[in-house]
Design a protein around this motif. Structure first.
Motif, short mmCIF file in Angstrom:
data_model
loop_
_atom_site.label_atom_id
_atom_site.label_comp_id
_atom_site.label_asym_id
_atom_site.label_seq_id
_atom_site.Cartn_x
_atom_site.Cartn_y
_atom_site.Cartn_z
N ILE A 6 0.89 -1.17 0.00
CA ILE A 6 0.00 0.00 0.00
C ILE A 6 0.92 1.21 0.00
O ILE A 6 1.54 1.56 1.00
CB ILE A 6 -0.94 -0.02 1.21
N GLY A 7 1.05 1.82 -1.17
CA GLY A 7 2.05 2.86 -1.43
C GLY A 7 3.13 2.28 -2.32
O GLY A 7 3.67 1.21 -2.03
N THR A 8 3.43 2.97 -3.41
CA THR A 8 4.41 2.45 -4.37
C THR A 8 5.51 3.47 -4.66
O THR A 8 5.97 3.60 -5.79
CB THR A 8 3.72 2.05 -5.70
N GLY A 9 5.93 4.21 -3.63
CA GLY A 9 6.97 5.21 -3.80
C GLY A 9 8.36 4.62 -3.90
O GLY A 9 8.54 3.42 -4.16
N ASN A 10 9.38 5.46 -3.67
CA ASN A 10 10.77 5.03 -3.86
C ASN A 10 11.16 3.85 -3.00
O ASN A 10 11.82 2.92 -3.47
CB ASN A 10 11.71 6.21 -3.59
N MET A 11 10.78 3.88 -1.71
CA MET A 11 11.18 2.80 -0.83
C MET A 11 10.49 1.50 -1.21
O MET A 11 11.11 0.44 -1.24
CB MET A 11 10.85 3.16 0.63
N ALA A 12 9.21 1.58 -1.53
CA ALA A 12 8.48 0.39 -1.96
C ALA A 12 9.09 -0.17 -3.24
O ALA A 12 9.28 -1.39 -3.38
CB ALA A 12 7.01 0.72 -2.18
N GLY A 13 9.42 0.73 -4.18
CA GLY A 13 10.03 0.29 -5.43
C GLY A 13 11.37 -0.39 -5.22
O GLY A 13 11.68 -1.40 -5.86
N ALA A 14 12.17 0.14 -4.30
CA ALA A 14 13.46 -0.47 -3.98
C ALA A 14 13.26 -1.87 -3.42
O ALA A 14 13.99 -2.81 -3.77
CB ALA A 14 14.21 0.40 -2.99
N MET A 15 12.29 -2.01 -2.54
CA MET A 15 12.00 -3.32 -1.96
C MET A 15 11.53 -4.30 -3.03
O MET A 15 11.99 -5.45 -3.09
CB MET A 15 10.96 -3.18 -0.86
N MET A 16 10.63 -3.86 -3.88
CA MET A 16 10.12 -4.72 -4.96
C MET A 16 11.25 -5.22 -5.85
O MET A 16 11.32 -6.40 -6.21
CB MET A 16 9.12 -3.96 -5.82
N GLY A 17 12.17 -4.30 -6.19
CA GLY A 17 13.27 -4.66 -7.08
C GLY A 17 14.12 -5.77 -6.50
O GLY A 17 14.46 -6.75 -7.21
N GLY A 18 14.48 -5.67 -5.22
CA GLY A 18 15.28 -6.70 -4.59
C GLY A 18 14.54 -8.01 -4.45
O GLY A 18 15.10 -9.09 -4.68
N ILE A 19 13.27 -7.92 -4.09
CA ILE A 19 12.45 -9.12 -3.90
C ILE A 19 12.33 -9.91 -5.20
O ILE A 19 12.46 -11.14 -5.22
CB ILE A 19 11.06 -8.71 -3.37
N ILE A 20 12.09 -9.20 -6.30
CA ILE A 20 11.94 -9.87 -7.59
C ILE A 20 13.28 -10.37 -8.11
O ILE A 20 13.39 -11.50 -8.60
CB ILE A 20 11.28 -8.91 -8.61
#
Length: 264
Positions: A6-20
């Motif tokens: 819930i929220g797709t800002g810079n921190m969320a994007g950074a987390m998504m990148g590493g997770i994927i």
């Protein structure tokens, strides 16, 4: 869906990148909600995840939910979703100052929460995250949360009384380091080095120095002394930094950061 943001800002994007990148979850197993269309479209384009403008769609879809909105929006988001959270779902928070007690009061019932504080170097897989679970999170669930968090850097479980210190030590400190690198590069440019080269030399020096601390196990003061030859260039630079209050400025900045985090 297994993971929702819930929220797709810079921190969320950074987390998504590493997770994927580290195959913790596939893009099709992740959903992100954001009212700001360009924000959700950006992460969809970068990572191929599902996106929506509905927080409730994330809650109804995901097993693990990351609340990655700014701290000032936490209460309104929790009010929106709290009645739909199931006892099996795990909530991961990343907001400074929002304690487990505060979060529990806002949800108003037993909810599994892992309070965390990541940092932006997660964008390059070198994040540092602290994690602290509430009493409803099992060891297996905490391990699962740490597996997710470790996909974009290092993670350590800490007691909650240290979380505000974590904000100043790793959460906010990349900004201080970037300022230091910029200042070193500006000085190098003043002495004739091309700017792009100055940034490279300064950044690599910081990267290498940090790696020495982590990998040698030596005290930073000992490593500093190894560079400072008698009557040499480095000790003269250190003298000027001490004269200008370098350590004191860092100390006071971090204390101020902690004070603000406690007041959030």
């Amino acid at each position: 869906m297994k993971l929702g943001f819930i929220g797709t800002g810079n921190m969320a994007g950074a987390m998504m990148g590493g997770i994927i990148k580290n195959n913790v979850f596939k893009p099709e197993e992740i959903i992100g909600a954001d009212l700001f269309a360009p924000g959700r479209e950006k992460v969809q384009s970068l990572y191929g995840i599902h996106v929506t403008d509905s927080n409730m769609e994330v809650v109804k879809s995901a097993e693990v939910i990351v609340l990655s909105v700014k701290p000032q929006y936490y209460e309104s988001v929790i009010n929106e979703i709290k009645d739909s959270i199931t006892p099996e779902q795990l909530i991961i928070t990343i907001a400074p100052g929002k304690t487990l007690e505060w979060l529990g009061e806002k949800f108003g019932r037993e909810v599994k929460i892992v309070r965390t504080m990541p940092n932006t170097p997660a964008m390059v897989g070198e994040g540092m995250t602290a994690a602290c679970p509430n009493q409803y999170v099992t060891k297996e669930e905490l391990d699962y949360a740490c597996k997710i968090l470790s996909s974009f850097g290092k993670v350590e479980v800490v007691s909650e009384n240290l979380m505000d210190v974590v904000v100043s030590t790793s959460g906010s400190s990349p900004a201080y380091v970037f300022m230091f690198i910029e200042a070193m590069a500006d000085a190098a440019v003043a002495d004739g080095m091309p700017r792009a080269q100055a940034y490279k030399f300064a950044a690599q020096a910081v990267l290498g120095s940090a790696k020495m601390v982590l990998e040698t196990g030596k005290h930073p003061g000992e490593l500093k002394d190894m560079v400072c030859s008698p009557a040499g260039t480095t000790i003269e630079a250190v003298r000027v930094l001490e004269e200008r209050g370098f350590r004191s400025a860092v100390f006071e900045a971090m204390k101020a950061c902690v004070d603000v985090a406690k007041g959030m």
